[in-house]
Design an enzyme around this catalytic site. Structure first.
Site, PDB file in Angstrom:
ATOM      1  N   ASP A 172      87.160  52.502 -11.978  1.00 47.22           N
ATOM      2  CA  ASP A 172      88.132  52.439 -13.072  1.00 47.22           C
ATOM      3  C   ASP A 172      87.798  53.554 -14.071  1.00 47.22           C
ATOM      4  O   ASP A 172      86.704  54.134 -14.039  1.00 47.22           O
ATOM      5  CB  ASP A 172      88.055  51.065 -13.733  1.00 47.22           C
ATOM      6  CG  ASP A 172      89.109  50.875 -14.806  1.00 47.22           C
ATOM      7  OD1 ASP A 172      90.221  51.424 -14.652  1.00 47.22           O
ATOM      8  OD2 ASP A 172      88.816  50.191 -15.805  1.00 47.22           O
TER       9      ASP A 172
ATOM     10  N   ASP B 267      89.385  53.996 -17.952  1.00 44.29           N
ATOM     11  CA  ASP B 267      89.284  53.618 -19.358  1.00 44.29           C
ATOM     12  C   ASP B 267      88.317  52.451 -19.510  1.00 44.29           C
ATOM     13  O   ASP B 267      88.483  51.398 -18.893  1.00 44.29           O
ATOM     14  CB  ASP B 267      90.670  53.242 -19.900  1.00 44.29           C
ATOM     15  CG  ASP B 267      90.746  53.341 -21.408  1.00 44.29           C
ATOM     16  OD1 ASP B 267      89.707  53.574 -22.052  1.00 44.29           O
ATOM     17  OD2 ASP B 267      91.852  53.192 -21.959  1.00 44.29           O
TER      18      ASP B 267
ATOM     19  N   ASP C  42      85.462  47.633 -15.851  1.00 41.30           N
ATOM     20  CA  ASP C  42      85.058  46.966 -17.091  1.00 41.30           C
ATOM     21  C   ASP C  42      85.864  45.703 -17.355  1.00 41.30           C
ATOM     22  O   ASP C  42      85.665  45.060 -18.380  1.00 41.30           O
ATOM     23  CB  ASP C  42      85.196  47.920 -18.282  1.00 41.30           C
ATOM     24  CG  ASP C  42      86.652  48.174 -18.649  1.00 41.30           C
ATOM     25  OD1 ASP C  42      87.450  48.489 -17.737  1.00 41.30           O
ATOM     26  OD2 ASP C  42      87.000  48.055 -19.843  1.00 41.30           O
TER      27      ASP C  42
END
Length: 260
Positions: A8, A10, A204
Site C-alpha cells: 500500500d 498512503d 496500514d
C-alpha cells in the site's frame, strides 16, 4: 520459490505529501535485492505514470511496472466479464485510461456498466444520469469504498459517500473491484506473476490491505505509520502475520520466506 510484496502507499510509503521515514531506503533495498513488488493503491484517479512521478518527487525511483491501481483492476475485470463492453464513467484520468486500454468503450447513453471512481470533476447532473442508467439496467461498479477522512477543508466527498448516494437512489448495491475485493487482490498478485504462497501484503489499514490479504491466503504485515494502532487490533476477528512501526523495521528474508 520466489517471494514478492504488494505494498500500500498512503500511510506506508508517504503520509499526504510527506515521505515516511525510511520508506525510500526500504524500496531501494527491494530493488537492489531484486525482490518483486508492486504498489497496490485503491486510488483510481492517477495513472501509473502519475504515481511514478509522485514517488520520484519524494525521492523514490520506480517504474510504471511497479504500480497496480484499482483502475487497472477494474479495467481487467470489465474486460473479462464483457470484452468490448460499454461503460458510462464518473471518474478521471487513470480510470478512463485503463478502461480504454482494456477495450471498454466509453459512452453517454445505454451503457452496460456504470463505473464510479474518485474525482472532483463530475456534477450532480452526471450522477443523476448514472442513476437513471442503473435503473434502466446498467450494472453498477465502484473502484473502491475508501471513506472520506472527515476533516475540515477536505475538497472531495469521498468515493464511499458518492457510492452510498447512488445506491440509495437506485436501490442497487455497487460491485466493488478495489481492495479488499478478491478482484483486485488476485489480479495484483497475477500482475506480479506470483502464486498465493509467494505473496505478502504490506499495509496500514486492517479493513482493506490486511483483511484482503487474509481472505486470499496471503501473508500480511501491518505497519503502524498510517491509520491503524495496536489499541484497536482486538476489534478484528483476523490478525496480521507481523506488525511493524514502519517499513523501516522490516528486514529480509521474512520469517516465512526462510521456511520455503
Amino acid at each position: 520459490m520466489k517471494q514478492g510484496l504488494l505494498i500500500d502507499m498512503d500511510g506506508v510509503i508517504y503520509s499526504g505529501e510527506a515521505l515516511i521515514t525510511g520508506a525510500d531506503k526500504f524500496i531501494k533495498k527491494l530493488i537492489d535485492e531484486a525482490i518483486p513488488f508492486a504498489f497496490m493503491t485503491n486510488n483510481s484517479q492517477r495513472t501509473p505514470l502519475e504515481v511514478v512521478r509522485k514517488l520520484k518527487g519524494l525521492g523514490i525511483k520506480v517504474e510504471e511496472s511497479h504500480v497496480y491501481t484499482s483502475a487497472m483492476a477494474t479495467g481487467k475485470f470489465l474486460s473479462d466479464q464483457n470484452p468490448n463492453g460499454t461503460a458510462y464513467v464518473l471518474g478521471e484520468g487513470g480510470l478512463l485510461s485503463s478502461l480504454h486500454d482494456h477495450g471498454i468503450t466509453l459512452v453517454n447513453t445505454d451503457p452496460e456498466f456504470v463505473v464510479l471512481g474518485e474525482g472532483r470533476n463530475f456534477t450532480l447532473e452526471m450522477v443523476q444520469r448514472a442513476v437513471d442508467m442503473i435503473l434502466a439496467g446498467a450494472k453498477f461498479i465502484t473502484t473502491n469504498r475508501d471513506p472520506s477522512p472527515k476533516k475540515p477543508g477536505w475538497n472531495n466527498l469521498g468515493i464511499a459517500a458518492t457510492t452510498a448516494m447512488i445506491e440509495e437512489a437506485t436501490g442497487r448495491k455497487a460491485f466493488v473491484t478495489g481492495k479488499p475485493s478478491p478482484v483486485m487482490m488476485r489480479s495484483a498478485r497475477k500482475f506480479l506473476g506470483l502464486e498465493t504462497s509467494e505473496t505478502t501484503v504490506i499495509g496500514d489499514t486492517m479493513e482493506t490491505d490486511i483483511q484482503g490479504g487474509v481472505q486470499m491466503g496471503y501473508k500480511t504485515i501491518l505497519v503502524l505509520s498510517g491509520i491503524s494502532s495496536k489499541d484497536t487490533l482486538g476489534h478484528y476477528a483476523f490478525k496480521p502475520d507481523m506488525i511493524a512501526s514502519s517499513v523501516d523495521e522490516i528486514t529480509f528474508p521474512l520469517n516465512w520466506w526462510e521456511n520455503k
